[in-house]
Design a protein around this motif. Sequence first.
Motif, PDB file in Angstrom:
ATOM      1  N   ILE A 142     -59.192   6.564  21.927  1.00  0.00           N
ATOM      2  CA  ILE A 142     -58.255   6.514  23.040  1.00  0.00           C
ATOM      3  C   ILE A 142     -56.875   6.866  22.517  1.00  0.00           C
ATOM      4  N   CYS A 143     -56.415   8.034  22.898  1.00  0.00           N
ATOM      5  CA  CYS A 143     -55.105   8.506  22.484  1.00  0.00           C
ATOM      6  C   CYS A 143     -54.221   8.562  23.721  1.00  0.00           C
ATOM      7  N   ASN A 144     -53.072   7.905  23.679  1.00  0.00           N
ATOM      8  CA  ASN A 144     -52.195   7.828  24.846  1.00  0.00           C
ATOM      9  C   ASN A 144     -51.262   9.032  24.980  1.00  0.00           C
ATOM     10  N   GLY A 145     -51.494  10.032  24.143  1.00  0.00           N
ATOM     11  CA  GLY A 145     -50.651  11.230  24.199  1.00  0.00           C
ATOM     12  C   GLY A 145     -50.441  11.829  25.582  1.00  0.00           C
ATOM     13  N   PRO A 146     -51.475  11.912  26.429  1.00  0.00           N
ATOM     14  CA  PRO A 146     -51.291  12.582  27.725  1.00  0.00           C
ATOM     15  C   PRO A 146     -50.273  11.903  28.644  1.00  0.00           C
ATOM     16  N   ALA A 147     -50.014  10.597  28.438  1.00  0.00           N
ATOM     17  CA  ALA A 147     -49.101   9.892  29.346  1.00  0.00           C
ATOM     18  C   ALA A 147     -47.726   9.670  28.745  1.00  0.00           C
ATOM     19  N   CYS A 158     -47.948  10.099  15.067  1.00  0.00           N
ATOM     20  CA  CYS A 158     -49.194   9.344  14.869  1.00  0.00           C
ATOM     21  C   CYS A 158     -50.426  10.240  14.937  1.00  0.00           C
ATOM     22  N   PRO A 159     -50.631  10.982  16.043  1.00  0.00           N
ATOM     23  CA  PRO A 159     -51.829  11.831  16.071  1.00  0.00           C
ATOM     24  C   PRO A 159     -51.865  12.845  14.923  1.00  0.00           C
ATOM     25  N   THR A 160     -50.690  13.320  14.500  1.00  0.00           N
ATOM     26  CA  THR A 160     -50.677  14.273  13.397  1.00  0.00           C
ATOM     27  C   THR A 160     -51.217  13.633  12.121  1.00  0.00           C
ATOM     28  N   ILE A 190     -59.178  18.409  15.106  1.00  0.00           N
ATOM     29  CA  ILE A 190     -59.443  18.387  16.547  1.00  0.00           C
ATOM     30  C   ILE A 190     -58.772  17.202  17.226  1.00  0.00           C
ATOM     31  N   CYS A 191     -58.390  17.389  18.470  1.00  0.00           N
ATOM     32  CA  CYS A 191     -57.770  16.349  19.305  1.00  0.00           C
ATOM     33  C   CYS A 191     -58.549  15.044  19.183  1.00  0.00           C
ATOM     34  N   LEU A 192     -57.840  13.962  18.965  1.00  0.00           N
ATOM     35  CA  LEU A 192     -58.491  12.667  18.747  1.00  0.00           C
ATOM     36  C   LEU A 192     -59.209  12.173  19.999  1.00  0.00           C
ATOM     37  N   LEU A 193     -58.617  12.454  21.145  1.00  0.00           N
ATOM     38  CA  LEU A 193     -59.247  12.029  22.397  1.00  0.00           C
ATOM     39  C   LEU A 193     -60.607  12.710  22.564  1.00  0.00           C
ATOM     40  N   GLU A 194     -60.661  13.978  22.197  1.00  0.00           N
ATOM     41  CA  GLU A 194     -61.951  14.690  22.273  1.00  0.00           C
ATOM     42  C   GLU A 194     -62.996  14.047  21.384  1.00  0.00           C
ATOM     43  N   THR A 233     -44.849  15.851  27.068  1.00  0.00           N
ATOM     44  CA  THR A 233     -45.682  14.749  26.595  1.00  0.00           C
ATOM     45  C   THR A 233     -45.986  14.908  25.108  1.00  0.00           C
ATOM     46  N   VAL A 234     -46.487  13.827  24.508  1.00  0.00           N
ATOM     47  CA  VAL A 234     -46.839  13.867  23.092  1.00  0.00           C
ATOM     48  C   VAL A 234     -47.902  14.955  22.842  1.00  0.00           C
ATOM     49  N   CYS A 235     -48.837  15.111  23.772  1.00  0.00           N
ATOM     50  CA  CYS A 235     -49.848  16.163  23.623  1.00  0.00           C
ATOM     51  C   CYS A 235     -49.197  17.531  23.391  1.00  0.00           C
ATOM     52  N   ASP A 236     -48.075  17.746  24.084  1.00  0.00           N
ATOM     53  CA  ASP A 236     -47.399  19.025  23.979  1.00  0.00           C
ATOM     54  C   ASP A 236     -46.841  19.273  22.584  1.00  0.00           C
ATOM     55  N   GLU A 237     -46.496  18.196  21.894  1.00  0.00           N
ATOM     56  CA  GLU A 237     -45.951  18.334  20.541  1.00  0.00           C
ATOM     57  C   GLU A 237     -47.036  18.237  19.482  1.00  0.00           C
ATOM     58  N   CYS A 238     -48.244  17.879  19.897  1.00  0.00           N
ATOM     59  CA  CYS A 238     -49.319  17.609  18.944  1.00  0.00           C
ATOM     60  C   CYS A 238     -49.985  18.929  18.547  1.00  0.00           C
ATOM     61  N   GLU A 239     -50.230  19.067  17.261  1.00  0.00           N
ATOM     62  CA  GLU A 239     -50.769  20.346  16.800  1.00  0.00           C
ATOM     63  C   GLU A 239     -52.273  20.348  16.654  1.00  0.00           C
ATOM     64  N   ARG A 240     -52.922  19.277  17.050  1.00  0.00           N
ATOM     65  CA  ARG A 240     -54.380  19.265  16.948  1.00  0.00           C
ATOM     66  C   ARG A 240     -54.995  20.261  17.935  1.00  0.00           C
ATOM     67  N   THR A 241     -56.147  20.780  17.555  1.00  0.00           N
ATOM     68  CA  THR A 241     -56.815  21.783  18.386  1.00  0.00           C
ATOM     69  C   THR A 241     -57.455  21.116  19.593  1.00  0.00           C
ATOM     70  N   ARG A 242     -57.223  21.698  20.759  1.00  0.00           N
ATOM     71  CA  ARG A 242     -57.812  21.154  21.977  1.00  0.00           C
ATOM     72  C   ARG A 242     -58.852  22.077  22.560  1.00  0.00           C
ATOM     73  N   ASN A 243     -60.003  21.502  22.874  1.00  0.00           N
ATOM     74  CA  ASN A 243     -61.041  22.242  23.588  1.00  0.00           C
ATOM     75  C   ASN A 243     -61.249  21.517  24.910  1.00  0.00           C
TER      76      ASN A 243
END
Lengths: 331, 156
Positions: free
Chosen positions: A243-248, A257-259, A235-239, A205-215
Amino acid sequence: MSENGKPKFAMYWAASCGGCEIAVLNIHEKILDFDANFEVAFWPVAMDAKYKDVEALEDGEILLTLFNGGIRNDENEHIAKLLRQKSQIMVAFGSCANEGCIPGLANLSPIESLFETVYNTVSTENEEGIRPQSSYEMPEGTIHIPEMYPVLRTLDQVIDVDYYMPGCPPESHQVAAVVDLVISVVKGEAVLPPKGTVIGAGNSTVCDECERTRNVKKIKKFVRIQDIERFDPEICLLEQGLICNGPATLSGCMAKCPTSGAPCVGCYGPGPRVLDYGARMVAALASVIDSRDPVEIEAILDGIVDPAGTFYKFNLAHSLLKTGKASWNGN
Amino acid sequence: MTKPFEPMIIGFTCNWCSYRAADLAGTSRKKYPPNIRLVRMMCSGRLDPVFVLEAFSGGADGVMITGCHPGECHYIEQNFKALRRVLLLKRTIEPLGINPQRLKLVWASASEGNLFAKEVETFIGEVRDLGPLNWQKRAMRNDLRLVESLPEEVPV
Ligand code: SF4
């Protein structure tokens, strides 16, 4: 095979915006490799050709067709079927052909209201109220323009598709990789992947390629990008409530985009084993809302202004429901 | 003569409370109409929204999800997750033209066989009033390759 011994190539646009063609040209000097290895048999956006030239080809004479755009009218359908017959390898190229994309969102509305929007808005000069008609009598005879269908269909809802290449548009580095692969196949140095494979994308998924920090995600409020002055750049935009569609969404774009600070809108389509894109987004977002109280949950959900449009921005025509009820009413 | 409309309801019940409530309704010979097909899950939190969309796109007229009462979830708080999913799902299907009342979430403990039967009956009545959803035929017409297999006699 053409006279110069090169295999033939075609690219066609049906209901689409033209961005896919630009993505192909964006492979820069690799386009020369492409030209050295293929003869363009049909590519309306790049060179003049007539449908009858395609009709005159032998079945299977075109080695590779990249088909972008959804099927919205009888012309789109006719050319899709014609190119299928003439091509050995049919690739659904780009989000429209794969899953409907933005043109597919029109499946939420009946055709009359689409015409109303296009031909009768405040900013439209159309005093005579002219609407497209599929046939019109002229002194010279009857002229036809393509007939619009009640819904937009994806390519594989109309013809048999060999490979799927997602993206709105497909990223140029992915296009270049696919071009390289096909050239090696032509030279006998590689073999094609199994039919039905998604090519030019990752397998996560896009989340997997995204380098933002996830908590831990605990959302008390959804916000829109224009509502907030500054987002945390790391930090992760969804956090942060966007609304970031990365997880799907299927990976392959390198989380562009998230980067760069914009939430993923989902143009690469459903990730691996995602049966319905919207359902995956509902599952993902509902899981991270931090509330157990129905009233508070409703208030948090009010922050998702257009759930159907957000979760099905690219995927409606290929979702389980495929269309809104309104588009089929009266048909 | 046209047959009266009998809604088809898919019910997703959790193993620990509501499926037992359904069982109790059965063993205590509590009658409710046969329109509901129950699918047992370990927990209402297991409800992937895709199950609901598959049910609707596959021909269901209504979907009922039942879980343990808030605070009584066998897996601590997964029924709250089900609650959030159902609330968001209702908002997602409405713009597509599916009345959100076709989706219902009910809490029922293992001892509430009567309540379960009553809720099922009420829901069947509500869906009957809403009329048939017919989404399966709609979704099939969107796929030209499936159109040929559409049975002629069913009006879309
Ligand atoms: S939700 Fe968006 S911002 Fe967060 S990790 Fe995934 S892609 Fe990155």
